[in-house]
Motif scaffolding. Structure first.
Motif, PDB file in Angstrom:
ATOM      1  N   HIS A  56     -51.665  50.451  16.087  1.00 22.35           N
ATOM      2  CA  HIS A  56     -51.159  49.375  16.925  1.00 22.35           C
ATOM      3  C   HIS A  56     -52.262  48.498  17.483  1.00 22.35           C
ATOM      4  N   LEU A  57     -53.477  48.591  16.905  1.00 24.92           N
ATOM      5  CA  LEU A  57     -54.506  47.614  17.230  1.00 24.92           C
ATOM      6  C   LEU A  57     -54.186  46.382  16.380  1.00 24.92           C
ATOM      7  N   ALA A  58     -53.010  45.826  16.638  1.00 22.05           N
ATOM      8  CA  ALA A  58     -52.481  44.803  15.759  1.00 22.05           C
ATOM      9  C   ALA A  58     -53.142  43.464  15.985  1.00 22.05           C
ATOM     10  N   HIS A  59     -52.931  42.839  15.131  1.00 17.84           N
ATOM     11  CA  HIS A  59     -53.497  41.547  15.027  1.00 17.84           C
ATOM     12  C   HIS A  59     -54.858  41.817  15.558  1.00 17.84           C
ATOM     13  N   PRO A 155     -55.390  33.428  10.176  1.00 17.80           N
ATOM     14  CA  PRO A 155     -56.075  34.725  10.301  1.00 17.80           C
ATOM     15  C   PRO A 155     -57.413  34.686   9.576  1.00 17.80           C
ATOM     16  N   ILE A 156     -58.326  35.510  10.021  1.00 15.31           N
ATOM     17  CA  ILE A 156     -59.682  35.495   9.466  1.00 15.31           C
ATOM     18  C   ILE A 156     -59.955  36.730   8.610  1.00 15.31           C
ATOM     19  N   VAL A 157     -61.016  36.640   7.837  1.00 12.41           N
ATOM     20  CA  VAL A 157     -61.401  37.744   6.959  1.00 12.41           C
ATOM     21  C   VAL A 157     -62.109  38.823   7.769  1.00 12.41           C
ATOM     22  N   LEU A 158     -62.074  40.038   7.262  1.00  5.58           N
ATOM     23  CA  LEU A 158     -62.659  41.178   7.959  1.00  5.58           C
ATOM     24  C   LEU A 158     -64.181  41.194   7.824  1.00  5.58           C
ATOM     25  N   GLU A 159     -64.869  41.168   8.956  1.00  7.02           N
ATOM     26  CA  GLU A 159     -66.323  41.245   8.985  1.00  7.02           C
ATOM     27  C   GLU A 159     -66.748  42.531   9.705  1.00  7.02           C
ATOM     28  N   ALA A 160     -66.304  43.656   9.185  1.00  8.84           N
ATOM     29  CA  ALA A 160     -66.645  44.949   9.785  1.00  8.84           C
ATOM     30  C   ALA A 160     -67.997  45.397   9.263  1.00  8.84           C
ATOM     31  N   LYS A 161     -69.048  45.082  10.008  1.00  4.38           N
ATOM     32  CA  LYS A 161     -70.408  45.360   9.545  1.00  4.38           C
ATOM     33  C   LYS A 161     -71.209  46.225  10.511  1.00  4.38           C
ATOM     34  N   THR A 162     -70.674  46.476  11.672  1.00  6.13           N
ATOM     35  CA  THR A 162     -71.435  47.203  12.669  1.00  6.13           C
ATOM     36  C   THR A 162     -70.560  48.248  13.347  1.00  6.13           C
ATOM     37  N   LYS A 163     -71.177  49.117  14.120  1.00  6.69           N
ATOM     38  CA  LYS A 163     -70.450  50.237  14.709  1.00  6.69           C
ATOM     39  C   LYS A 163     -69.679  49.835  15.970  1.00  6.69           C
ATOM     40  N   ASN A 164     -68.557  50.502  16.171  1.00  5.29           N
ATOM     41  CA  ASN A 164     -67.737  50.272  17.364  1.00  5.29           C
ATOM     42  C   ASN A 164     -68.209  51.197  18.485  1.00  5.29           C
ATOM     43  N   MET A 171     -62.249  42.825  16.945  1.00  5.36           N
ATOM     44  CA  MET A 171     -60.952  42.220  16.661  1.00  5.36           C
ATOM     45  C   MET A 171     -59.940  43.287  16.264  1.00  5.36           C
ATOM     46  N   ALA A 172     -58.768  43.192  16.852  1.00  2.29           N
ATOM     47  CA  ALA A 172     -57.658  44.048  16.447  1.00  2.29           C
ATOM     48  C   ALA A 172     -56.953  43.385  15.268  1.00  2.29           C
ATOM     49  N   ARG A 173     -56.193  44.181  14.530  1.00  2.00           N
ATOM     50  CA  ARG A 173     -55.518  43.650  13.340  1.00  2.00           C
ATOM     51  C   ARG A 173     -54.373  44.565  12.950  1.00  2.00           C
ATOM     52  N   THR A 174     -53.621  44.151  11.939  1.00  4.53           N
ATOM     53  CA  THR A 174     -52.561  44.974  11.373  1.00  4.53           C
ATOM     54  C   THR A 174     -53.154  45.818  10.244  1.00  4.53           C
ATOM     55  N   ASN A 175     -52.303  46.438   9.433  1.00  2.98           N
ATOM     56  CA  ASN A 175     -52.790  47.202   8.283  1.00  2.98           C
ATOM     57  C   ASN A 175     -53.484  46.314   7.255  1.00  2.98           C
ATOM     58  N   ASP A 176     -53.192  45.025   7.281  1.00  5.36           N
ATOM     59  CA  ASP A 176     -53.870  44.075   6.393  1.00  5.36           C
ATOM     60  C   ASP A 176     -55.269  43.820   6.954  1.00  5.36           C
ATOM     61  N   PRO A 177     -56.332  44.177   6.216  1.00  2.00           N
ATOM     62  CA  PRO A 177     -57.687  43.998   6.749  1.00  2.00           C
ATOM     63  C   PRO A 177     -57.997  42.569   7.175  1.00  2.00           C
ATOM     64  N   ASN A 178     -57.395  41.594   6.490  1.00  3.87           N
ATOM     65  CA  ASN A 178     -57.681  40.190   6.772  1.00  3.87           C
ATOM     66  C   ASN A 178     -56.583  39.542   7.606  1.00  3.87           C
ATOM     67  N   ALA A 180     -56.754  39.634  11.299  1.00  3.19           N
ATOM     68  CA  ALA A 180     -57.177  39.411  12.686  1.00  3.19           C
ATOM     69  C   ALA A 180     -56.999  37.947  13.058  1.00  3.19           C
ATOM     70  N   SER A 181     -56.581  37.736  14.298  1.00  2.00           N
ATOM     71  CA  SER A 181     -56.290  36.375  14.721  1.00  2.00           C
ATOM     72  C   SER A 181     -56.739  36.132  16.163  1.00  2.00           C
ATOM     73  N   THR A 182     -56.016  36.703  17.114  1.00  2.00           N
ATOM     74  CA  THR A 182     -56.323  36.466  18.531  1.00  2.00           C
ATOM     75  C   THR A 182     -56.495  37.760  19.329  1.00  2.00           C
ATOM     76  N   GLU A 183     -55.967  38.860  18.829  1.00  2.00           N
ATOM     77  CA  GLU A 183     -56.030  40.118  19.561  1.00  2.00           C
ATOM     78  C   GLU A 183     -57.424  40.743  19.456  1.00  2.00           C
ATOM     79  N   PHE A 184     -57.910  41.250  20.564  1.00  4.55           N
ATOM     80  CA  PHE A 184     -59.229  41.883  20.591  1.00  4.55           C
ATOM     81  C   PHE A 184     -59.175  43.098  21.504  1.00  4.55           C
TER      82      PHE A 184
END
Length: 248
Positions: A56-59, A155-164, A171-178, A180-184
């Motif tokens: 549920h870290l959606a969008h 929505p933007i592309v996934l830039e997961a390059k660093t550790k959380n 950025m939060a998102r749905t199951n679709d990696p790309n 993310a929009s406004t949720e963080f």
């Protein structure tokens, strides 16, 4: 007792020889190395796009190079500071400020999207609405009434390059990696299970900045009273904020 007859003894000896020979053939067949073409292949399902407790870290553009090491959050002393934004909130009847440094070198598309939303005053009047102590504090496009405002951008592309790690904003998102929009969300712990992993498909969550002032306030907000809605801990009284861009 009569001794076995010669013919019967020979038949038994021959049968025993055949049995030993058969066992040797089987052993050679199953123990010998096989070619890649003959060797059975085992199929593995790709790892899930999100873990169960993050569904549920959606969008959010995976451009990292294969199995390269994850970039570590840092800024060089000899270079100008990155984008900086301030979250202005009212807490316990007084104004408070959370300062976040953004990382355009690590996540240029993500930072550009977030800054553009700030410049359009999209986040003004929105709220922190989800608080999971020891996990995340989440905000985005919801107002105090729970209404979700759509983004003016795609929505933007996934830039997961660093550790959380603790204190990073991602950025939060749905199951679709790309998606993310406004949720963080702001990581309240080192959430290793949100980090990108070497895999054929894009995965993980895109951290794009770090809280440099106000982490103690974020911890306090995360422990405010909540109600469970859809399995998530939602703040009983969402915290409204205004986001201001400071400098480049």
């Amino acid at each position: 007792m009569r001794p076995p007859q010669p013919n019967a003894w020979r038949r038994r000896q021959y049968a025993g020889f055949l049995a030993v020979l058969f066992c040797m053939v089987l052993w050679v067949h199953y123990s010998a190395p096989r070619s890649a073409a003959d060797r059975p292949t085992k199929k593995f399902s790709p790892p899930p796009a999100v873990d169960d407790d993050t569904a549920h870290l959606a969008h959010a553009d995976e451009k990292h190079g294969g199995e390269a090491e994850l970039a570590k959050p840092h800024h060089d002393e000899g270079e100008p500071r990155s984008e900086v934004v301030e979250f202005h909130v009212a807490f316990d009847g007084k104004p408070e400020v959370i300062v976040i440094e953004l990382w355009p070198k690590i996540a240029p598309v993500t930072v550009a999207n977030f800054v553009a939303l700030v410049e359009k005053q999209y986040f003004d009047g929105k709220v922190f609405y989800r608080a999971e102590p020891g996990f995340v504090l989440q905000g985005g496009g919801r107002d105090v009434h729970g209404h979700q405002k759509s983004s003016p951008f795609k929505p933007i592309v996934l830039e997961a390059k660093t550790k959380n790690v603790r204190g990073t904003i991602a950025m939060a998102r749905t199951n679709d990696p790309n998606s993310a929009s406004t949720e963080f969300f702001i990581n309240l712990n080192d959430n290793v299970h949100l980090d990108p992993r070497p895999a054929p498909q894009p995965n993980g969550y895109a951290a794009f900045g770090m809280v440099i002032e106000g982490m103690d306030l974020i911890d306090q907000l995360s422990h405010l009273p909540t109600t469970v809605q859809g399995g998530l801990k939602m703040l009983s009284a969402p915290i409204e904020y205004q986001v201001v861009k400071m400098r480049r």
